[in-house]
Design a protein around this motif. Sequence first.
Motif, PDB file in Angstrom:
ATOM      1  N   ASP A 136       0.662  -1.305   0.131  1.00  0.00           N
ATOM      2  CA  ASP A 136       0.038   0.069  -0.098  1.00  0.00           C
ATOM      3  C   ASP A 136       0.827   1.204  -0.071  1.00  0.00           C
ATOM      4  O   ASP A 136       1.271   1.949   1.039  1.00  0.00           O
ATOM      5  N   LEU A 137       1.373   1.863  -1.228  1.00  0.00           N
ATOM      6  CA  LEU A 137       2.253   2.868  -1.375  1.00  0.00           C
ATOM      7  C   LEU A 137       1.349   4.014  -0.935  1.00  0.00           C
ATOM      8  O   LEU A 137       2.101   4.973  -0.400  1.00  0.00           O
ATOM      9  N   ARG A 138       0.157   4.226  -1.018  1.00  0.00           N
ATOM     10  CA  ARG A 138      -0.434   5.392  -0.667  1.00  0.00           C
ATOM     11  C   ARG A 138      -0.573   5.438   1.030  1.00  0.00           C
ATOM     12  O   ARG A 138      -0.205   6.614   1.433  1.00  0.00           O
ATOM     13  N   GLN A 142       2.418   8.313   5.691  1.00  0.00           N
ATOM     14  CA  GLN A 142       3.217   8.047   6.841  1.00  0.00           C
ATOM     15  C   GLN A 142       4.343   8.888   6.988  1.00  0.00           C
ATOM     16  O   GLN A 142       4.957   9.565   7.712  1.00  0.00           O
ATOM     17  N   LEU A 143       5.001   8.873   5.472  1.00  0.00           N
ATOM     18  CA  LEU A 143       6.073   9.777   5.239  1.00  0.00           C
ATOM     19  C   LEU A 143       5.862  11.253   5.301  1.00  0.00           C
ATOM     20  O   LEU A 143       6.510  11.808   5.925  1.00  0.00           O
ATOM     21  N   LEU A 144       4.645  11.746   4.994  1.00  0.00           N
ATOM     22  CA  LEU A 144       4.328  13.097   5.062  1.00  0.00           C
ATOM     23  C   LEU A 144       4.092  13.320   6.504  1.00  0.00           C
ATOM     24  O   LEU A 144       4.086  14.418   7.049  1.00  0.00           O
ATOM     25  N   LEU A 145       3.518  12.397   7.447  1.00  0.00           N
ATOM     26  CA  LEU A 145       3.321  12.643   8.825  1.00  0.00           C
ATOM     27  C   LEU A 145       4.635  12.917   9.524  1.00  0.00           C
ATOM     28  O   LEU A 145       4.896  13.748  10.083  1.00  0.00           O
ATOM     29  N   TRP A 180      14.741  13.934   4.468  1.00  0.00           N
ATOM     30  CA  TRP A 180      14.829  12.628   3.964  1.00  0.00           C
ATOM     31  C   TRP A 180      13.528  11.976   3.553  1.00  0.00           C
ATOM     32  O   TRP A 180      13.057  11.432   2.664  1.00  0.00           O
ATOM     33  N   SER A 181      12.524  12.401   4.572  1.00  0.00           N
ATOM     34  CA  SER A 181      11.176  11.584   4.644  1.00  0.00           C
ATOM     35  C   SER A 181      10.449  12.505   3.648  1.00  0.00           C
ATOM     36  O   SER A 181       9.570  11.727   2.762  1.00  0.00           O
ATOM     37  N   ALA A 182      10.543  13.662   3.249  1.00  0.00           N
ATOM     38  CA  ALA A 182       9.824  14.407   2.441  1.00  0.00           C
ATOM     39  C   ALA A 182      10.425  14.237   0.810  1.00  0.00           C
ATOM     40  O   ALA A 182       9.500  14.314  -0.015  1.00  0.00           O
ATOM     41  N   GLU A 183      11.837  13.934   0.755  1.00  0.00           N
ATOM     42  CA  GLU A 183      12.253  13.379  -0.581  1.00  0.00           C
ATOM     43  C   GLU A 183      11.451  12.217  -1.071  1.00  0.00           C
ATOM     44  O   GLU A 183      11.397  11.889  -2.094  1.00  0.00           O
ATOM     45  N   LEU A 184      11.402  11.343  -0.003  1.00  0.00           N
ATOM     46  CA  LEU A 184      11.106   9.854  -0.374  1.00  0.00           C
ATOM     47  C   LEU A 184       9.361  10.098  -0.471  1.00  0.00           C
ATOM     48  O   LEU A 184       8.942   9.200  -1.487  1.00  0.00           O
ATOM     49  N   ALA A 185       8.653  10.800   0.159  1.00  0.00           N
ATOM     50  CA  ALA A 185       7.365  11.244  -0.090  1.00  0.00           C
ATOM     51  C   ALA A 185       7.164  11.699  -1.655  1.00  0.00           C
ATOM     52  O   ALA A 185       6.205  11.183  -2.162  1.00  0.00           O
ATOM     53  N   ALA A 223       1.146  11.424  -6.209  1.00  0.00           N
ATOM     54  CA  ALA A 223       0.620  12.380  -5.332  1.00  0.00           C
ATOM     55  C   ALA A 223      -0.697  11.771  -4.694  1.00  0.00           C
ATOM     56  O   ALA A 223      -1.648  11.060  -5.435  1.00  0.00           O
ATOM     57  N   LEU A 224      -1.313  12.170  -3.564  1.00  0.00           N
ATOM     58  CA  LEU A 224      -2.527  11.827  -2.908  1.00  0.00           C
ATOM     59  C   LEU A 224      -3.615  12.953  -3.358  1.00  0.00           C
ATOM     60  O   LEU A 224      -3.458  14.064  -3.326  1.00  0.00           O
ATOM     61  N   PRO A 225      -4.931  12.343  -3.288  1.00  0.00           N
ATOM     62  CA  PRO A 225      -5.875  13.416  -3.837  1.00  0.00           C
ATOM     63  C   PRO A 225      -6.137  13.944  -2.344  1.00  0.00           C
ATOM     64  O   PRO A 225      -5.896  13.505  -1.252  1.00  0.00           O
TER      65      PRO A 225
END
Length: 597
Positions: A28-30, A35-38, A54-59, A64-66
């Motif tokens: 579930d990549l969404r 989780q990464l954005l959080l 690091w988390s922002a780059e990976l996200a 993109a999420l709706p």
Amino acid sequence: MAASSSVVSVAAAAAAVPGVSTSADFSDLREIKKQLLLIAGLTRERGLLHSSKWSAELAFSLPALPLSELQPPPPLTEEDAQDVDAYTLAKAYFDVKEYDRAAHFLHGCNSKKAYFLYMYSRYLSGEKKKDDETVDSLGPLEKGQVKNEALRELRVELSRKHQARGLDGFGLYLYGVVLRKLDLVKEAIDVFVEATHVLPLHWGAWLELCNLITDKEMLKFLSLPDTWMKEFFLAHIYTELQLIEEALQKYQHLIDVGFSKSSYIVSQIAVAYHNIRDIDKALSIFNELRKQDPYRIENMDTFSNLLYVRSMKSELSYLAHNLCEIDKYRVETCCVIGNYYSLRSQHEKAALYFQRALKLNPRYLGAWTLMGHEYMEMKNTSAAIQAYRHAIEVNKRDYRAWYGLGQTYEILKMPFYCLYYYRRAHQLRPNDSRMLVALGECYEKLNQLVEAKKCYWRAYAVGDVEKMALVKLAKLHEQLTESEQAAQCYIKYIQDIYSCGEVVEHLEESTAFRYLAQYYFKCKLWDEASTCAQKCCAFNDTREEGKALLRQILQLRNQGETPSGDTPGTFFLPASLSANNTPTRRVSPLNLSSVTP
């Protein structure tokens, strides 16, 4: 207290933050993106900017999420609400690096977020004062001697809070950092493992743990959480431990499951190829990375190392100028400029830029090692030894520093010391022929010829990058009057040179042909001796010997001399000189555990 005993009790604290529980798969990549954005937001709130980045780059590398799936930030607790004014003010001071001021206004706050920022501000204040104290009065070689005075006090307070089960995942991370800074490695590992269980999404804890693992055996005994973040950790630690095949498999898996656009993963793959000296592949990936992320500075010093090895002066000059325009006060930029001056043989200037890098970050491994190389070039062995020792203090896995120390003691004609350092380098890079050849030379100087033979054979077996192992082994056999084995080595050496199709002149080629011509002459194998003697005529240093031998062969043939019937074995020349090809034997892998310098 062992990490495992307290994991269960503190796990409940993690549940207070929604979305931090992570599954072990990537189905579930969404959800992973959420989780990464959080965690990017949570780390940013606490001033952990590298983990947030690091988390922002990976996200960013994921789709993109709706709007309907974007999550609001975690709700404030009652304690958060009480501390919100103090936290807001202190965070503003923290962001402009007024750490003491931030800590002053956070004193007495009860919420976990405010408490972490309070302790972290005190820690960073101590680090800043340590750096300020040394930046002018001492050079970078002495910089490691100054300590952060706040560490012991922080350890006492965090330990008390830890025993009372009052630390969340971020608090555990900071406690581990303090323990690591105090060189309490075992305790630090336990705390970092606990932090990864409580807050698996925090990359900073995984990275700190990675820096404390020295070999694969230590990795086996770690009780790590079964989460998708563990895959990133394993790929990173495999790269650090030079287990490149395993690392590349992990990174390929991460690309396959959906992280193909991650610049972090691409850069790590390039670093992995750099570590196994696949220079063309590494250069190609770094060039693609530069197109994808032209303002990226991380790992550009590794890219400059590759350009340096290939003597690509104009490309290295362009990279140095480009990074200067982006940020000339980054350690990577200073290292790139240092490499540029080193390539131009301006070693004093190069050392100056590596020193500048170390003023910016005294724990930057690459700068210590590169500065050691520059001092070696300047024949300043004592400064080189200091620099390499500092590199090892920062990271005991740096084979270049161990190898550099071996070279410095070799210059000082101290073979027992050389042997120790070369063995450490070999343990870190068991399949690097340069370490094995250096070890063999050491054993030769110490008259331990059996071990020297093993080293040279092993260097050849793993892929001799400098094409010298067989020649050194042949000369060793020659010295021991083992003519048949010496001839075998010289033949294989010539076979390898002619099979690789290189046009460059090999310095030992004439030596090999001279020995083989004499060997075949003694065995009365006139055709082979004549072929080798003719080859000798192509080299200045063996031309006269080759002509003399050809005259002798012609004279003996005219006298009707026939080849001997009891020749010690049949030998053949390389395919380009003869139609035949004979492989040489291989010895068993090295076992140097019984040899003590």
